[in-house]
Design a protein around this motif. Structure first.
Motif, short mmCIF file in Angstrom:
data_model
loop_
_atom_site.label_atom_id
_atom_site.label_comp_id
_atom_site.label_asym_id
_atom_site.label_seq_id
_atom_site.Cartn_x
_atom_site.Cartn_y
_atom_site.Cartn_z
N PHE A 194 28.66 55.26 -29.03
CA PHE A 194 27.95 55.61 -27.28
C PHE A 194 28.03 54.77 -26.45
O PHE A 194 28.58 54.81 -25.73
CB PHE A 194 26.93 56.46 -27.71
N PHE A 195 27.37 53.61 -27.02
CA PHE A 195 27.88 52.49 -26.25
C PHE A 195 28.93 51.02 -25.93
O PHE A 195 29.55 50.08 -25.58
CB PHE A 195 26.59 51.08 -26.77
N GLY A 196 30.15 51.73 -26.67
CA GLY A 196 31.51 50.98 -26.67
C GLY A 196 31.37 49.50 -27.77
O GLY A 196 31.64 48.46 -27.73
N LEU A 197 30.49 49.52 -28.45
CA LEU A 197 29.73 48.43 -29.78
C LEU A 197 31.18 48.91 -31.05
O LEU A 197 31.36 49.61 -31.09
CB LEU A 197 28.35 48.36 -30.03
N ASP A 198 30.70 47.78 -31.90
CA ASP A 198 31.48 47.46 -33.08
C ASP A 198 30.44 48.44 -34.25
O ASP A 198 29.30 46.97 -34.08
CB ASP A 198 31.68 45.99 -33.56
N GLY A 199 30.25 48.96 -35.49
CA GLY A 199 29.68 49.67 -36.12
C GLY A 199 29.91 48.70 -36.79
O GLY A 199 28.18 49.00 -37.93
N ASP A 200 30.24 47.71 -37.20
CA ASP A 200 29.96 46.78 -38.56
C ASP A 200 29.11 45.24 -37.90
O ASP A 200 29.70 44.51 -39.03
CB ASP A 200 31.23 46.41 -39.10
N LYS A 201 29.16 45.42 -36.78
CA LYS A 201 28.75 43.95 -36.11
C LYS A 201 26.82 44.43 -36.08
O LYS A 201 26.62 44.91 -35.93
CB LYS A 201 29.11 43.16 -34.85
N LYS A 202 26.41 43.20 -36.30
CA LYS A 202 24.77 43.93 -36.08
C LYS A 202 24.89 43.11 -34.55
O LYS A 202 25.76 42.67 -33.74
CB LYS A 202 24.53 41.99 -36.93
N THR A 203 23.70 43.72 -34.24
CA THR A 203 23.72 44.27 -32.78
C THR A 203 22.24 43.53 -31.70
O THR A 203 20.84 44.28 -32.46
CB THR A 203 23.36 45.44 -32.27
N VAL A 204 21.95 42.94 -31.17
CA VAL A 204 20.97 42.50 -30.32
C VAL A 204 20.85 43.73 -29.57
O VAL A 204 21.89 43.60 -28.56
CB VAL A 204 20.52 40.88 -30.38
N LEU A 205 18.61 44.23 -29.02
CA LEU A 205 19.33 45.28 -27.80
C LEU A 205 18.06 44.19 -27.29
O LEU A 205 16.97 43.86 -27.79
CB LEU A 205 18.21 46.03 -28.47
N VAL A 206 18.48 44.16 -25.59
CA VAL A 206 17.64 43.14 -24.53
C VAL A 206 17.05 44.12 -23.54
O VAL A 206 17.86 44.87 -23.29
CB VAL A 206 18.19 41.84 -24.62
N LEU A 207 15.68 44.50 -23.76
CA LEU A 207 14.85 45.16 -23.03
C LEU A 207 14.10 44.35 -21.69
O LEU A 207 12.81 44.10 -22.44
CB LEU A 207 13.55 46.07 -23.76
N GLY A 208 13.95 44.46 -20.49
CA GLY A 208 13.37 43.89 -19.70
C GLY A 208 12.66 44.47 -19.10
O GLY A 208 12.45 44.37 -17.69
N GLY A 209 12.64 45.69 -19.16
CA GLY A 209 12.17 46.65 -18.30
C GLY A 209 12.98 47.57 -17.27
O GLY A 209 13.91 46.83 -17.51
N SER A 210 13.14 47.94 -16.59
CA SER A 210 13.67 49.49 -15.75
C SER A 210 14.03 48.05 -14.68
O SER A 210 15.04 48.66 -13.96
CB SER A 210 13.17 50.00 -15.41
N LEU A 211 13.03 47.24 -14.30
CA LEU A 211 13.75 46.57 -12.79
C LEU A 211 14.03 45.21 -13.46
O LEU A 211 14.97 45.08 -12.51
CB LEU A 211 12.12 46.29 -12.59
N GLY A 212 13.74 44.85 -14.20
CA GLY A 212 14.61 43.46 -15.63
C GLY A 212 13.33 42.70 -15.33
O GLY A 212 12.41 42.77 -14.69
N ALA A 213 13.49 41.70 -16.31
CA ALA A 213 12.59 40.73 -15.98
C ALA A 213 13.28 39.12 -15.95
O ALA A 213 14.51 39.59 -17.19
CB ALA A 213 12.22 40.34 -17.95
N ARG A 214 13.60 38.68 -14.91
CA ARG A 214 14.16 37.32 -14.61
C ARG A 214 13.91 36.10 -16.03
O ARG A 214 15.10 35.43 -16.15
CB ARG A 214 13.40 36.20 -13.93
#
Length: 362
Positions: free
Chosen positions: A184-204
């Motif tokens: 769905f995100f266009g990523l590689d299914g065999d690689k480990k994925t880091v998900l980064v979440l900073g909230g809807s506005l973002g976190a500087r």
């Protein structure tokens, strides 16, 4: 019997608005012909978000006290009096059977006036360190629904019910697998994925960290799903590539969580409750710029149960790479963190809060 009428107030941030909407939705499911009215602060995001969710809202002229002497503080007494009078009028006209407050300034005047009109009140406190409005209202509430242990530091013990925080229903029912979500995100299914979440506005500060560590992630053979927030998307979208997906906002959180092997996140109450349900290893970087430093308290509550890692913003340059490698290099550590955070999940929180509200209907 006339139809039940519920009045709800909470706002200023999504962390107060979302729980109020979730509670209203569950009440509506149980009482389809009930009437609902929300009360918010005039210039805050609830005035837009609540109507989007299909509910009517009225605004009060209220804001919080600033921590330094400003013109806004001089206006505060006038705003408070105006809001109390307006809230009294709203309660008188709407005649609610129960009033529900989820925190934020607007809920203060509303619940104050509801209680003095004999309307039973329920508070919902999302954080492990109680907010100012809820602490002031605690004496007036019949029940206080909380998400953490040890809340008798702030509230009368006999009123506390541990229910957890309302969570989006799409996450409770999430069934997506790793392959479907990476595709769905266009990523590689065999690689480990880091998900980064900073909230809807973002976190500087989190965005600055990720920018600095992109080379480090690449060396480790990792890919990054980076939700940088709408305020920062223009600045960081240049890093978008096969191995780094830079998004202003994630519309399919269920798929983002399913794709992740490790998650880097702020520690707002809503995020923490969702991440407990997801059951993946998390590194929390709490925002230091929030009232009573409650994000740090939220993260500490999980660290104490060996359910997450926490790094303060001030420690990132010195400690991030080592802390991150300790998690990524050990399947045992990742499993332990995932299992322990999952134990703290309370997926039926909204239903339990509404059970408490139902007890007050008369």
């Amino acid at each position: 019997m006339d139809r039940y009428r519920f009045i709800l107030s909470g706002g200023g941030t999504g962390g107060h608005i979302y729980p109020a909407v979730a509670i209203a939705n569950e009440l509506k499911r149980r009482y389809p012909d009930a009437e609902f009215l929300f009360v918010g602060a005039k210039d805050k995001m609830e005035m837009e978000k609540v109507p989007q969710a299909g509910y009517e809202i009225k605004g009060l002229w209220i804001s919080g006290i600033q921590r330094k002497l400003t013109l806004k503080n001089l206006m505060f007494p006038f705003k408070l009096i105006s809001s109390l009078l307006e809230a009294r009028k709203i309660v008188k006209q709407f005649k609610p059977h129960v009033a529900i407050g989820t925190g934020g300034f607007a809920s203060g005047p509303l619940l104050q006036m509801a209680e003095s009109s004999g309307v039973p009140c329920v508070l919902q406190e999302q954080n492990s360190f109680a907010g100012i409005t809820n602490k002031l209202l605690a004496g007036k509430a019949e029940k206080i629904c909380v998400a953490y242990d040890g809340m008798e530091r702030f509230f009368p013990k006999e009123k506390i019910v541990k229910t957890g925080n309302p969570i989006r229903t799409d996450l409770v029912d999430a069934k997506a697998g790793k392959q479907e979500s990476t595709t769905f995100f266009g990523l590689d299914g065999d690689k480990k994925t880091v998900l980064v979440l900073g909230g809807s506005l973002g976190a500087r500060r989190i965005n600055q960290l990720i920018e600095k560590e992109l080379g480090f992630f690449e060396e480790q053979g990792l890919q990054v799903l980076w939700q940088c927030g709408k305020l920062y998307h223009d600045e960081y979208k240049k890093y978008d590539s096969d191995a780094v997906k830079v998004l202003a906002f994630v519309n399919r959180m269920d798929l983002a969580y399913a794709a992740a092997d490790v998650i880097i996140s702020r520690a707002g109450a809503g995020s923490v409750s969702e991440l407990c349900l997801v059951g993946k290893p998390v590194i929390f970087i709490p925002s230091p710029n929030v009232a009573e430093d409650h994000q740090t308290q939220n993260a500490k509550a999980l660290v104490a149960k060996d359910a997450a890692i926490m790094l303060r913003e001030s420690e990132l340059d010195a400690a991030f790479e080592k802390s991150f490698t300790d998690v990524m290099d050990s399947e045992e550590v990742r499993e332990k963190l995932g299992k322990n955070i999952k134990k703290m999940a309370m997926p039926k929180a909204t239903e339990h809060i509404v059970d408490e509200i139902e007890k007050l209907l008369k």
